[in-house]
Write a protein that holds these residues in place. Structure first.
Motif, PDB file in Angstrom:
ATOM      1  N   GLU A 218       5.418  13.821  -6.287  1.00  9.26           N
ATOM      2  CA  GLU A 218       6.027  12.350  -7.000  1.00  9.26           C
ATOM      3  C   GLU A 218       5.328  11.216  -6.430  1.00  9.26           C
ATOM      4  O   GLU A 218       4.794  10.012  -6.788  1.00  9.26           O
ATOM      5  N   ASN A 219       5.585  10.859  -5.327  1.00  9.45           N
ATOM      6  CA  ASN A 219       4.927   9.908  -4.131  1.00  9.45           C
ATOM      7  C   ASN A 219       3.257   9.027  -4.537  1.00  9.45           C
ATOM      8  O   ASN A 219       3.092   8.506  -4.467  1.00  9.45           O
ATOM      9  N   TYR A 220       2.518  10.528  -4.232  1.00  9.71           N
ATOM     10  CA  TYR A 220       0.626  10.964  -4.417  1.00  9.71           C
ATOM     11  C   TYR A 220       0.225  10.329  -6.108  1.00  9.71           C
ATOM     12  O   TYR A 220      -0.305   9.917  -6.323  1.00  9.71           O
ATOM     13  N   GLN A 221       1.430  11.056  -6.235  1.00 10.10           N
ATOM     14  CA  GLN A 221       1.132  10.747  -8.697  1.00 10.10           C
ATOM     15  C   GLN A 221       1.643   9.602  -8.491  1.00 10.10           C
ATOM     16  O   GLN A 221       0.955   8.921  -9.473  1.00 10.10           O
ATOM     17  N   TYR A 222       2.212   8.537  -7.639  1.00  6.18           N
ATOM     18  CA  TYR A 222       2.970   7.472  -8.663  1.00  6.18           C
ATOM     19  C   TYR A 222       1.750   6.369  -7.849  1.00  6.18           C
ATOM     20  O   TYR A 222       1.191   5.793  -8.737  1.00  6.18           O
ATOM     21  N   LEU A 223       0.601   7.005  -6.919  1.00  4.78           N
ATOM     22  CA  LEU A 223      -0.325   6.149  -6.918  1.00  4.78           C
ATOM     23  C   LEU A 223      -1.212   6.177  -8.403  1.00  4.78           C
ATOM     24  O   LEU A 223      -1.713   5.033  -8.214  1.00  4.78           O
TER      25      LEU A 223
ATOM     26  N   GLY B 116       5.730   4.676   1.217  1.00 13.24           N
ATOM     27  CA  GLY B 116       4.634   4.069   1.891  1.00 13.24           C
ATOM     28  C   GLY B 116       4.258   5.008   2.482  1.00 13.24           C
ATOM     29  O   GLY B 116       2.888   5.051   3.579  1.00 13.24           O
ATOM     30  N   ALA B 117       4.842   6.183   2.699  1.00  9.43           N
ATOM     31  CA  ALA B 117       4.262   7.445   3.912  1.00  9.43           C
ATOM     32  C   ALA B 117       3.285   7.572   3.013  1.00  9.43           C
ATOM     33  O   ALA B 117       1.816   7.834   3.765  1.00  9.43           O
ATOM     34  N   ALA B 118       3.586   7.860   1.948  1.00  5.72           N
ATOM     35  CA  ALA B 118       2.545   8.635   1.297  1.00  5.72           C
ATOM     36  C   ALA B 118       1.290   7.488   1.046  1.00  5.72           C
ATOM     37  O   ALA B 118       0.185   8.391   1.170  1.00  5.72           O
ATOM     38  N   TYR B 119       1.645   6.472   1.229  1.00  2.00           N
ATOM     39  CA  TYR B 119       0.033   5.309   0.342  1.00  2.00           C
ATOM     40  C   TYR B 119      -0.239   5.796   2.741  1.00  2.00           C
ATOM     41  O   TYR B 119      -1.792   4.991   2.232  1.00  2.00           O
ATOM     42  N   ALA B 120       0.140   5.308   2.898  1.00  3.05           N
ATOM     43  CA  ALA B 120      -0.128   5.491   4.333  1.00  3.05           C
ATOM     44  C   ALA B 120      -1.121   6.945   4.915  1.00  3.05           C
ATOM     45  O   ALA B 120      -2.022   7.214   5.121  1.00  3.05           O
ATOM     46  N   ILE B 121      -0.614   7.533   4.349  1.00  6.00           N
ATOM     47  CA  ILE B 121      -1.315   9.407   4.507  1.00  6.00           C
ATOM     48  C   ILE B 121      -2.938   8.682   3.735  1.00  6.00           C
ATOM     49  O   ILE B 121      -3.616   9.759   4.217  1.00  6.00           O
ATOM     50  N   VAL B 122      -2.812   8.695   2.879  1.00  9.34           N
ATOM     51  CA  VAL B 122      -4.173   8.806   2.082  1.00  9.34           C
ATOM     52  C   VAL B 122      -5.145   7.550   2.510  1.00  9.34           C
ATOM     53  O   VAL B 122      -6.699   7.773   2.261  1.00  9.34           O
ATOM     54  N   LEU B 123      -4.582   6.614   3.087  1.00  7.00           N
ATOM     55  CA  LEU B 123      -5.457   5.585   3.927  1.00  7.00           C
ATOM     56  C   LEU B 123      -6.000   6.459   5.190  1.00  7.00           C
ATOM     57  O   LEU B 123      -6.814   6.714   5.494  1.00  7.00           O
TER      58      LEU B 123
ATOM     59  N   ILE C  15       1.758  -0.680   1.293  1.00  7.49           N
ATOM     60  CA  ILE C  15       1.985  -0.298   2.365  1.00  7.49           C
ATOM     61  C   ILE C  15       3.064  -0.930   3.322  1.00  7.49           C
ATOM     62  O   ILE C  15       4.534  -0.497   2.759  1.00  7.49           O
ATOM     63  N   TYR C  16       2.665  -2.396   3.862  1.00  6.95           N
ATOM     64  CA  TYR C  16       4.042  -3.188   4.213  1.00  6.95           C
ATOM     65  C   TYR C  16       4.907  -3.507   3.150  1.00  6.95           C
ATOM     66  O   TYR C  16       5.983  -3.170   3.050  1.00  6.95           O
ATOM     67  N   GLN C  17       4.952  -3.758   2.201  1.00  8.47           N
ATOM     68  CA  GLN C  17       5.963  -3.963   0.761  1.00  8.47           C
ATOM     69  C   GLN C  17       6.546  -2.785   0.535  1.00  8.47           C
ATOM     70  O   GLN C  17       7.513  -3.250   0.301  1.00  8.47           O
ATOM     71  N   GLN C  18       6.756  -1.298   0.620  1.00  9.60           N
ATOM     72  CA  GLN C  18       6.691  -0.069   0.025  1.00  9.60           C
ATOM     73  C   GLN C  18       8.281   0.166   1.642  1.00  9.60           C
ATOM     74  O   GLN C  18       8.649  -0.113   0.766  1.00  9.60           O
ATOM     75  N   PHE C  19       7.346  -0.120   2.899  1.00  6.48           N
ATOM     76  CA  PHE C  19       8.130   0.363   3.530  1.00  6.48           C
ATOM     77  C   PHE C  19       9.558  -1.294   4.233  1.00  6.48           C
ATOM     78  O   PHE C  19      10.761  -0.783   4.740  1.00  6.48           O
TER      79      PHE C  19
ATOM     80  N   SER D  15       5.303  13.040  11.217  1.00  5.30           N
ATOM     81  CA  SER D  15       7.031  12.897  10.586  1.00  5.30           C
ATOM     82  C   SER D  15       6.692  11.764   9.655  1.00  5.30           C
ATOM     83  O   SER D  15       7.297  12.195   7.895  1.00  5.30           O
ATOM     84  N   MET D  16       5.256  10.424   9.751  1.00  8.87           N
ATOM     85  CA  MET D  16       4.865  10.448   8.326  1.00  8.87           C
ATOM     86  C   MET D  16       4.765  11.272   7.056  1.00  8.87           C
ATOM     87  O   MET D  16       4.808  11.003   5.967  1.00  8.87           O
ATOM     88  N   LEU D  17       3.653  12.807   7.567  1.00 13.71           N
ATOM     89  CA  LEU D  17       3.635  13.694   6.196  1.00 13.71           C
ATOM     90  C   LEU D  17       4.676  13.797   5.830  1.00 13.71           C
ATOM     91  O   LEU D  17       4.432  14.334   4.187  1.00 13.71           O
ATOM     92  N   ASP D  18       5.818  14.399   6.540  1.00 10.29           N
ATOM     93  CA  ASP D  18       6.803  15.107   6.217  1.00 10.29           C
ATOM     94  C   ASP D  18       8.155  14.320   4.837  1.00 10.29           C
ATOM     95  O   ASP D  18       7.878  14.253   4.217  1.00 10.29           O
ATOM     96  N   PHE D  19       7.464  12.472   5.439  1.00  7.00           N
ATOM     97  CA  PHE D  19       8.815  11.539   4.907  1.00  7.00           C
ATOM     98  C   PHE D  19       7.786  11.681   3.606  1.00  7.00           C
ATOM     99  O   PHE D  19       8.421  11.103   1.892  1.00  7.00           O
TER     100      PHE D  19
END
Length: 306
Positions: free
Chosen positions: A63-68, A275-282, A262-266, A38-42
């Motif tokens: 775009e969420n990964y590109q933002y990082l 936030g999900a993209a940042y969590a998946i990267v970690l 990640i907490y700030q994004q959520f 579900s996080m990956l889909d988000f």
């Protein structure tokens, strides 16, 4: 039915075996795999208001990964230097905490594993008792100890080492000490469990043949303890990289942790896809680190799980 399942049911009985298997499947699939999917889909969804979910704009995007990496469109910099610097600092700090714990805990684990007597039980109990206290309370206690008017500064100033209080919190010393202390048992006991089964005759034989203590540990003990070392390093690194309470309580103004982003994004920005993209990267980074540790120590997943 596979052979291992037949052996499992023969050993535990059909009823108990089904209960245990169901609980394991619920834990693995319901509480780990499905939330991560579900996080990956988000992470591939745009940040849209709830009425637009499932609409024409709700399509998969990078775009969420590109933002990082690149930051917001039209920004003044060609890449997202702030978030990337925080990510890099978090990973390096987690590696440092892992190495620090390994250096500190290996002698303790060796002593516990190769010594006999009731005093070893007392020593082990002394290691465990502080962890009966909540992690957040322990973090606040460390903040008091490392504070400008805390115990450490009082002792150092009393000995004349410092003329003025040293800011352990702003210099991140309190944070690294807190992270190392929080996960010290997760490094000690996996190594201890392996070293405890090491035959002392091997060490005595190496010593009789003239091997130094350094060579005994390098040639006999450490190769035997590789599963415990890799397991401890894996757990300490992943928990250090994913820590949130300790960085918020013990971190200085410039010690922002990636989990805090990640907490700030959520919660603060209400941007769950980002936030999900940042969590998946970690998460992926931690998995790659685990694979690297397994390759370095030449162990497999079964050895780590022992």
């Amino acid at each position: 039915m596979p052979r291992f399942l037949k052996e499992f049911f023969n050993r535990n009985g059909t009823g108990m075996g089904l209960i245990m298997l169901g609980l394991v499947l619920f834990w693995t699939i319901g509480l780990i795999i499905l939330p991560q999917l579900s996080m990956l889909d988000f992470s591939f969804r745009p940040n849209l208001p709830p009425p637009e979910y499932g609409g024409p704009k709700d399509v998969y995007t990078l775009e969420n990964y590109q933002y990082l990496i690149f930051g917001p469109e039209g920004g003044s910099q060609s890449y997202n230097s702030v978030d990337l610097r925080v990510f890099y600092r978090t990973i390096i700090a987690a590696i440092f905490v892992t190495l620090f714990n390994l250096i500190l805990c290996y002698p303790i684990a060796y002593y516990l594993g190769q010594s006999k007597g009731n005093h070893i039980r007392i020593f082990a109990l002394m290691l465990i008792i502080p962890y009966w206290i909540n992690e957040i309370l322990r973090a606040f206690a460390l903040r008091i100890i490392f504070g400008e008017s805390g115990v450490i500064n009082s002792v150092l100033m009393g000995l004349g080492i410092f003329d003025a209080p040293f800011d352990f919190i702003r210099n991140d010393i309190a944070l690294y000490a807190g992270l190392g202390y929080a996960y010290i048992l997760l490094m000690i006991f996996p190594i201890y469990n392996v070293i405890e089964s090491l035959d002392r005759n091997q060490i005595e034989a190496a010593r009789d043949m003239g091997a130094s203590w350094t060579k005994i540990h390098r040639r006999v003990v450490i190769p035997y303890a590789k599963p415990g070392i890799s397991s401890g390093c894996t757990m300490v690194f992943m928990l250090s990289a994913g820590a949130l309470a300790a960085p918020q309580i013990l971190g200085g103004p410039s010690s922002l942790w990636f989990t805090q982003l990640i907490y700030q994004q959520f919660n603060d920005n209400n941007d769950w896809p980002q936030g999900a993209a940042y969590a998946i990267v970690l998460l992926v980074t931690c998995i790659l680190f685990v694979l690297a540790i397994m390759r370095l120590f030449k162990v497999n997943m079964g050895d780590i799980g022992k």
